[in-house]
Design a protein around this motif. Structure first.
Motif, PDB file in Angstrom:
ATOM      1  N   LYS A  14      48.732  27.878  -9.953  1.00  8.38           N
ATOM      2  CA  LYS A  14      49.322  26.626 -10.439  1.00  8.38           C
ATOM      3  C   LYS A  14      48.306  25.484 -10.528  1.00  8.38           C
ATOM      4  O   LYS A  14      48.669  24.364 -10.881  1.00  8.38           O
ATOM      5  N   ILE A  15      47.059  25.737 -10.203  1.00  7.42           N
ATOM      6  CA  ILE A  15      46.046  24.677 -10.223  1.00  7.42           C
ATOM      7  C   ILE A  15      45.966  23.994 -11.584  1.00  7.42           C
ATOM      8  O   ILE A  15      45.786  22.788 -11.676  1.00  7.42           O
ATOM      9  N   HIS A  16      46.145  24.765 -12.645  1.00  6.35           N
ATOM     10  CA  HIS A  16      46.069  24.197 -14.001  1.00  6.35           C
ATOM     11  C   HIS A  16      47.141  23.136 -14.258  1.00  6.35           C
ATOM     12  O   HIS A  16      47.022  22.349 -15.195  1.00  6.35           O
ATOM     13  N   LEU A  17      48.176  23.064 -13.422  1.00 10.10           N
ATOM     14  CA  LEU A  17      49.239  22.067 -13.581  1.00 10.10           C
ATOM     15  C   LEU A  17      48.853  20.701 -13.011  1.00 10.10           C
ATOM     16  O   LEU A  17      49.481  19.697 -13.333  1.00 10.10           O
ATOM     17  N   ASN A  18      47.836  20.664 -12.142  1.00 12.68           N
ATOM     18  CA  ASN A  18      47.423  19.413 -11.520  1.00 12.68           C
ATOM     19  C   ASN A  18      46.929  18.422 -12.570  1.00 12.68           C
ATOM     20  O   ASN A  18      46.403  18.813 -13.610  1.00 12.68           O
ATOM     21  N   ILE A  19      47.101  17.132 -12.257  1.00 15.59           N
ATOM     22  CA  ILE A  19      46.677  16.062 -13.160  1.00 15.59           C
ATOM     23  C   ILE A  19      45.778  15.119 -12.367  1.00 15.59           C
ATOM     24  O   ILE A  19      46.045  14.837 -11.202  1.00 15.59           O
ATOM     25  N   SER A  20      44.717  14.619 -12.999  1.00 13.16           N
ATOM     26  CA  SER A  20      43.844  13.639 -12.334  1.00 13.16           C
ATOM     27  C   SER A  20      43.279  12.686 -13.367  1.00 13.16           C
ATOM     28  O   SER A  20      43.420  12.898 -14.569  1.00 13.16           O
ATOM     29  N   ASN A  21      42.624  11.630 -12.879  1.00 11.65           N
ATOM     30  CA  ASN A  21      41.936  10.727 -13.800  1.00 11.65           C
ATOM     31  C   ASN A  21      40.509  11.203 -14.071  1.00 11.65           C
ATOM     32  O   ASN A  21      39.764  10.558 -14.792  1.00 11.65           O
ATOM     33  N   ASP A  22      40.141  12.336 -13.483  1.00 14.46           N
ATOM     34  CA  ASP A  22      38.885  13.036 -13.773  1.00 14.46           C
ATOM     35  C   ASP A  22      37.628  12.190 -13.555  1.00 14.46           C
ATOM     36  O   ASP A  22      36.679  12.271 -14.327  1.00 14.46           O
ATOM     37  N   VAL A  23      37.623  11.382 -12.500  1.00 16.69           N
ATOM     38  CA  VAL A  23      36.452  10.580 -12.144  1.00 16.69           C
ATOM     39  C   VAL A  23      35.748  11.260 -10.974  1.00 16.69           C
ATOM     40  O   VAL A  23      36.400  11.732 -10.044  1.00 16.69           O
ATOM     41  N   ASP A  24      34.434  11.316 -11.009  1.00 23.04           N
ATOM     42  CA  ASP A  24      33.640  11.857  -9.908  1.00 23.04           C
ATOM     43  C   ASP A  24      33.553  10.770  -8.833  1.00 23.04           C
ATOM     44  O   ASP A  24      32.665   9.918  -8.868  1.00 23.04           O
ATOM     45  N   ALA A  25      34.505  10.788  -7.912  1.00 20.66           N
ATOM     46  CA  ALA A  25      34.594   9.735  -6.884  1.00 20.66           C
ATOM     47  C   ALA A  25      33.334   9.659  -6.041  1.00 20.66           C
ATOM     48  O   ALA A  25      32.892   8.566  -5.669  1.00 20.66           O
ATOM     49  N   TYR A  26      32.753  10.790  -5.742  1.00 20.78           N
ATOM     50  CA  TYR A  26      31.547  10.823  -4.912  1.00 20.78           C
ATOM     51  C   TYR A  26      30.428  10.028  -5.580  1.00 20.78           C
ATOM     52  O   TYR A  26      29.869   9.099  -4.991  1.00 20.78           O
ATOM     53  N   SER A  27      30.104  10.350  -6.815  1.00 23.55           N
ATOM     54  CA  SER A  27      29.021   9.656  -7.525  1.00 23.55           C
ATOM     55  C   SER A  27      29.366   8.200  -7.781  1.00 23.55           C
ATOM     56  O   SER A  27      28.528   7.311  -7.628  1.00 23.55           O
ATOM     57  N   GLU A  28      30.598   7.960  -8.183  1.00 22.44           N
ATOM     58  CA  GLU A  28      31.049   6.594  -8.506  1.00 22.44           C
ATOM     59  C   GLU A  28      30.895   5.661  -7.294  1.00 22.44           C
ATOM     60  O   GLU A  28      30.352   4.566  -7.402  1.00 22.44           O
ATOM     61  N   ILE A  29      31.385   6.095  -6.152  1.00 20.66           N
ATOM     62  CA  ILE A  29      31.339   5.243  -4.958  1.00 20.66           C
ATOM     63  C   ILE A  29      29.918   5.150  -4.412  1.00 20.66           C
ATOM     64  O   ILE A  29      29.473   4.071  -4.016  1.00 20.66           O
ATOM     65  N   LYS A  30      29.195   6.254  -4.399  1.00 16.59           N
ATOM     66  CA  LYS A  30      27.806   6.244  -3.932  1.00 16.59           C
ATOM     67  C   LYS A  30      26.981   5.255  -4.770  1.00 16.59           C
ATOM     68  O   LYS A  30      26.206   4.457  -4.230  1.00 16.59           O
ATOM     69  N   ASN A  31      27.158   5.275  -6.103  1.00 16.16           N
ATOM     70  CA  ASN A  31      26.438   4.350  -6.982  1.00 16.16           C
ATOM     71  C   ASN A  31      26.874   2.908  -6.762  1.00 16.16           C
ATOM     72  O   ASN A  31      26.048   1.991  -6.794  1.00 16.16           O
ATOM     73  N   ARG A  32      28.174   2.689  -6.513  1.00 10.37           N
ATOM     74  CA  ARG A  32      28.649   1.315  -6.288  1.00 10.37           C
ATOM     75  C   ARG A  32      28.101   0.770  -4.973  1.00 10.37           C
ATOM     76  O   ARG A  32      27.741  -0.402  -4.899  1.00 10.37           O
ATOM     77  N   ILE A  33      27.995   1.592  -3.956  1.00  9.77           N
ATOM     78  CA  ILE A  33      27.414   1.152  -2.684  1.00  9.77           C
ATOM     79  C   ILE A  33      25.966   0.732  -2.897  1.00  9.77           C
ATOM     80  O   ILE A  33      25.514  -0.295  -2.382  1.00  9.77           O
ATOM     81  N   LYS A  34      25.232   1.511  -3.677  1.00 11.73           N
ATOM     82  CA  LYS A  34      23.842   1.172  -3.989  1.00 11.73           C
ATOM     83  C   LYS A  34      23.773  -0.174  -4.725  1.00 11.73           C
ATOM     84  O   LYS A  34      22.949  -1.032  -4.390  1.00 11.73           O
ATOM     85  N   GLU A  35      24.653  -0.383  -5.696  1.00 11.92           N
ATOM     86  CA  GLU A  35      24.697  -1.653  -6.440  1.00 11.92           C
ATOM     87  C   GLU A  35      25.021  -2.827  -5.515  1.00 11.92           C
ATOM     88  O   GLU A  35      24.407  -3.890  -5.614  1.00 11.92           O
ATOM     89  N   ILE A  36      26.005  -2.625  -4.637  1.00 15.37           N
ATOM     90  CA  ILE A  36      26.381  -3.689  -3.695  1.00 15.37           C
ATOM     91  C   ILE A  36      25.186  -4.050  -2.818  1.00 15.37           C
ATOM     92  O   ILE A  36      24.883  -5.234  -2.607  1.00 15.37           O
ATOM     93  N   ASN A  37      24.484  -3.052  -2.294  1.00 13.38           N
ATOM     94  CA  ASN A  37      23.314  -3.324  -1.450  1.00 13.38           C
ATOM     95  C   ASN A  37      22.228  -4.060  -2.219  1.00 13.38           C
ATOM     96  O   ASN A  37      21.587  -4.963  -1.678  1.00 13.38           O
ATOM     97  N   GLU A  38      22.014  -3.699  -3.486  1.00 16.39           N
ATOM     98  CA  GLU A  38      21.011  -4.392  -4.298  1.00 16.39           C
ATOM     99  C   GLU A  38      21.397  -5.848  -4.533  1.00 16.39           C
ATOM    100  O   GLU A  38      20.560  -6.741  -4.443  1.00 16.39           O
ATOM    101  N   ILE A  39      22.670  -6.103  -4.814  1.00 11.45           N
ATOM    102  CA  ILE A  39      23.151  -7.481  -5.002  1.00 11.45           C
ATOM    103  C   ILE A  39      22.969  -8.269  -3.718  1.00 11.45           C
ATOM    104  O   ILE A  39      22.474  -9.400  -3.728  1.00 11.45           O
TER     105      ILE A  39
END
Length: 173
Positions: free
Chosen positions: A38-63
């Protein structure tokens, strides 16, 4: 009929990666509750949360560094996971359109409830287990008193009274 609401802090990027991989079904280790057919029935917004948050943390630290402020603390909570569900009696009788309406209502509630204290980065609606449910990974981004971006799970989650009010608000939605 009842609603379920669970919230948990994600303290490291490794833990974030593990949850992202599990929720997105990239890793199925040790969960007997998942019906792989039934995995094919799952729905998501298909965002790579790991990369997205890791990159945002880096941006926050740079700011923060560019403004002469300290980087985020090494023990900063990097994300929060909220899991929302409903009792089995709801799912047993819900039509396809009612299930999608439940998803839409819960996503709207998440975005409104945590507005200003966090941002939903990734969500996964699991239909491959006994009771469907929604996982949301939220970055607890806010601003500090100096107006600089920061992460604060404490501000997002709040006190036990705030958590009780969130549960009530979610159930009413």
């Amino acid at each position: 009929m009842f609603a379920t609401f669970n919230i948990e802090k994600i303290k490291t990027v490794q833990e974030l990666n593990n949850r992202y991989r599990h929720n997105s079904r990239k890793c199925l280790k040790s969960n007997k509750d998942i019906d792989e057919s039934k995995i094919h029935l799952n729905i998501s917004n298909d965002v790579d949360a790991y990369s997205e948050i890791k990159n945002r943390i880096k941006e926050i630290n740079e700011i923060r560094k560019s403004k002469g402020a300290r980087s985020l603390r090494s023990d900063t909570v990097v994300a929060v996971e909220v899991v929302l569900g409903a009792s089995g009696e709801f799912w047993d009788n819900a039509s396809e359109s009612e299930r999608l309406e439940w998803l839409d209502t819960n996503l709207t509630w998440l975005n409104e409830h945590y507005k200003g204290a966090g941002k939903v980065v990734r969500w996964d609606y699991h239909l491959d287990e006994t009771n469907p449910h929604l996982h949301a990974i939220i970055i607890p981004e806010t601003t500090d008193p100096k107006g600089l971006p920061t992460l604060s799970a404490k501000k997002m989650v709040g006190t036990s009274r705030d958590l009780e009010q969130a549960r009530t608000s979610h159930a009413e939605a």
